[in-house]
Structure formats: C-alpha cells, structure tokens
Design an enzyme around this catalytic site. Structure first.
Site: not given
Ligand SMILES: [Mg+2]
Length: 282
Positions: A92-93, A70, A95, A90
């Site tokens: 941090i899915d 990402e 955020t 990702d």
């Molecule tokens: Mg993310």
C-alpha cells in the site's frame, strides 16, 4: 523480438488488481494502525496481508526471483538490489491516506533486471504503454488509457509555468522538516504555478506520466515507492534524475521525475539535499 519479461508484467497486473480488491474491501472496515520509523510512518494489517499475498504468489510462480518488499524490510529483511530479476513491492503506497480513507492509494509492483527498473524492449516508446501495467489500482490513469507527459512544457520548459508535485514526508525531525519547507519556499518563490501532492509517491509520479503535473520530487522515500511508477514516467516520455542533478539511483531514497531533463535540472538547482541512509546501506 518477443519480450522475455512480458509474462512477469502480465502477472504483475493480475496481482495488483487482486491486491487492489483487498484494499477496497479493507478500507470499509475498522483498522488497527501501528507506527514504524516515526509517528507519521504508519502500517496496518492490510499492508502486511497484501505483501504476504503478493510474495507467496510470486515465489510460487518464480521461485528463483528475488524480492524486496516494504513490510518485509520493516520486519528485518535486507533491501539489497542484485542483478537477478527482482520484484520490488509496496503493498500500500499511501498508508496514511488509507488509514484516513483519503482516496488515493496505490499497490505498487516494480520489476528490475540487472538492477534496472526496466525490461528488455522499447522503453523509449511512450506508446508501448507497458509501464502503466506495473502499478495496480490507480484511479487517475488505470485501464488502457495511454499516458504522455505534458506537451506544453515539452516545447517551452519554463519552471515559472509548472505545476509540481511533492510531499512533506514522514519524518518529523525538526531539521528535516525545515529543509523540506525551505525547498518548497524556494520553488514557490521562483515563482511557479503551484505545488500539489496526493499522499503517495506512485500516484504523484503517475500524475507526471499523465501530463497533468510537470514534475515530482521527493527525498526520504524508498525503492518500493519509486520502482513501479518510475518506469511509467520514462515510458510516457519523462525523465528520472537524482535531486543533485546526477543520474537517478533507485536505492538513494530520492528522486526527481519530470517531463523534461531541463525542468528536472532546474528543480535540482533549487533543492537542498536531506542527508539519508540509503536503502542498501547496512
Ligand atoms: Mg507502503
């Protein structure tokens, strides 16, 4: 036959756990929040740090593999899916959750071979449990818990008895928000039992895999939001479908993940499609 990609999956689990620890530490500290595509599309130094960490570890171990991340794409890298083994990440899915310390965040690590979110092996067997290893820190179904889609709905698939999960999305364009709300209205008024959303696509999909929600749909998300958890849904016995009712396309930025084909098709019938630029569109 031994799974040639098992080592990659084991490595993904190790990396996701390490990344999860970084998230846990970072959430205690002050954050510098930056915006990306919209005022509601956020990024922090931790997103970037974790992606760099994952990327360098994977490149060191598997120099020939490809990578879609990402934050790399946000920094100008292309997100083109090829046949080569590809790690789709990702860091941090969720955020926005992370920024607000709303406690649902995932480190999502997906892996494709020949453009498929799958690996050789028995993907149709829910008991293989392989899928759950591809998403790291996840509070609901972490560890060794076996996942299975909701059984009641498997036998009697009535949308009127369903609990769905979705999100409002990060676009604040009035015409997009209008379609999002109109889709919610159409589904609610069928009527259905309810609609929830915890702020991360990966966790929402895992809730379907765990059988506590019956289906998830969303438009406007990206391949890195779907690659890790998509396989968790299919391994738990669920189905992935496009919001038009056609086959699921990882780069299309939209998905229905459901406990059955019938329910997915029923949801697709209600959904008005939001026009979107594909992830692999130049
Ligand atoms: Mg993310």
């Amino acid at each position: 036959m031994a799974d040639p990609w098992q080592e990659c999956m084991d490595y993904a689990v190790t990396l996701a756990r390490q990344a999860g620890e970084v998230v846990r530490e970072a959430i205690k500290n002050e954050m510098n929040v930056m915006i990306k595509s919209s005022p509601a599309d956020l990024v922090t130094a931790t997103d970037q740090k974790i992606e760099k960490m994952l990327l360098s570890s994977i490149k060191e171990k598997y120099p020939s593999h490809s990578f879609i991340g990402e934050e790399s794409v946000a920094a100008g890298e292309k997100s083109i899916l090829t046949d080569s083994p590809t790690w789709i990440i990702d860091p941090i899915d969720g955020t926005t959750n992370f920024v607000h310390r709303f406690p649902f965040v995932a480190v999502s690590i997906g892996f494709t071979v020949n453009k498929k979110v799958s690996v050789k092996g028995d993907l149709e067997r829910p008991e293989s449990g392989r899928g759950q290893s591809m998403v790291g820190k996840w509070r609901v179904c972490s560890g060794t818990q076996k996942l299975a889609i909701s059984k009641t709905q498997q036998n009697t698939i009535y949308i009127t008895k369903s609990l769905l999960v979705t999100e409002f999305g990060s676009s604040r364009a009035p015409e997009t928000v209008k379609i999002v709300l109109s889709n919610l209205e159409k589904l609610l008024c069928i009527p259905i039992h309810g609609i929830r959303g915890v702020g991360t696509a990966a966790v929402n999909m895992c809730l379907v895999a765990a059988g506590v929600a019956d289906a998830y749909y969303e438009m406007g998300i990206h391949c890195w939001d779907m690659a890790g958890a998509g396989i968790i849904v299919t391994e738990a016995g669920g189905v992935l479908m496009d919001v038009t009712g056609g086959p699921f396309d990882l780069m299309s930025r939209r998905i229905i993940a459901a406990n059955s084909k019938t329910l997915a098709e029923r949801i697709a019938k209600e959904i008005q499609v939001i026009p979107l630029q594909r992830d692999d569109e130049e």
